[in-house]
Write a protein that holds these residues in place. Structure first.
Motif, mmCIF file in Angstrom:
data_model
loop_
_atom_site.group_PDB
_atom_site.id
_atom_site.type_symbol
_atom_site.label_atom_id
_atom_site.label_comp_id
_atom_site.label_asym_id
_atom_site.label_seq_id
_atom_site.Cartn_x
_atom_site.Cartn_y
_atom_site.Cartn_z
ATOM 1 N N ALA A 137 0.842 -1.205 0.000
ATOM 2 C CA ALA A 137 0.000 0.000 0.000
ATOM 3 C C ALA A 137 0.869 1.244 0.000
ATOM 4 N N LEU A 138 1.974 1.205 0.723
ATOM 5 C CA LEU A 138 2.901 2.329 0.760
ATOM 6 C C LEU A 138 3.513 2.581 -0.616
ATOM 7 N N PHE A 139 3.894 1.514 -1.298
ATOM 8 C CA PHE A 139 4.441 1.666 -2.653
ATOM 9 C C PHE A 139 3.385 2.215 -3.613
ATOM 10 N N ALA A 140 2.156 1.738 -3.511
ATOM 11 C CA ALA A 140 1.079 2.244 -4.364
ATOM 12 C C ALA A 140 0.807 3.719 -4.078
ATOM 13 N N TYR A 141 0.861 4.106 -2.813
ATOM 14 C CA TYR A 141 0.654 5.496 -2.405
ATOM 15 C C TYR A 141 1.717 6.402 -3.023
ATOM 16 N N VAL A 142 2.961 5.976 -2.968
ATOM 17 C CA VAL A 142 4.058 6.775 -3.536
ATOM 18 C C VAL A 142 3.927 6.865 -5.052
ATOM 19 N N ILE A 143 3.648 5.754 -5.700
ATOM 20 C CA ILE A 143 3.536 5.757 -7.160
ATOM 21 C C ILE A 143 2.373 6.624 -7.613
ATOM 22 N N MET A 144 1.233 6.536 -6.910
ATOM 23 C CA MET A 144 0.094 7.380 -7.290
ATOM 24 C C MET A 144 0.397 8.859 -7.071
ATOM 25 N N PHE A 162 0.236 11.667 -9.978
ATOM 26 C CA PHE A 162 -0.509 12.918 -9.847
ATOM 27 C C PHE A 162 0.413 14.123 -10.053
ATOM 28 N N THR A 163 1.607 14.071 -9.489
ATOM 29 C CA THR A 163 2.541 15.190 -9.575
ATOM 30 C C THR A 163 2.953 15.468 -11.015
ATOM 31 N N PHE A 164 3.203 14.427 -11.793
ATOM 32 C CA PHE A 164 3.655 14.596 -13.176
ATOM 33 C C PHE A 164 2.517 14.596 -14.183
ATOM 34 N N ASN A 165 1.286 14.735 -13.706
ATOM 35 C CA ASN A 165 0.082 14.820 -14.549
ATOM 36 C C ASN A 165 -0.084 13.642 -15.495
#
Length: 102
Positions: A23-30, A34-37
């Motif tokens: 879940a932590l890895f998914a949170y970071v990847i998402m 979002f940051t890079f649009n």
């Protein structure tokens, strides 16, 4: 008693810690998407998934953020939480289990 503790570790604690790590890895990847649009933060499904991950992980990340503030734009709390999970899951609990009397 050691058999019960080993079973609890193998079938309950280890999978939960692994699930939190994924879940932590998914949170970071998402958050990167979002940051890079690449992923729209206005999409309903993506926002719901991110909100769910955030509601699970923020209570774990907040104490780390309060102790170690972000360094500019770099937030080390996610990295530290991942290290703590791996340390606990792969070293601390096995050491405690094998130190238990027979």
């Amino acid at each position: 008693m050691q058999d019960l503790a080993l079973a609890l570790y193998q079938y309950f604690i280890y999978p939960i810690l692994t699930l939190i790590l994924f879940a932590l890895f998914a949170y970071v990847i998402m958050s990167w998407l979002f940051t890079f649009n690449i992923l729209s933060p206005y999409g309903q499904i993506a926002r719901q998934i991110y909100s769910m991950l955030e509601s699970v992980l923020e209570p774990l990340l907040r104490p780390i953020r309060n102790t170690i503030p972000p360094l500019g734009q770099l937030d080390l709390s996610v990295f530290i939480l991942a290290l703590l999970i791996l340390f606990t899951r792969d070293w601390l609990f096995p050491q405690l289990l094998f130190a238990m009397p027979g």
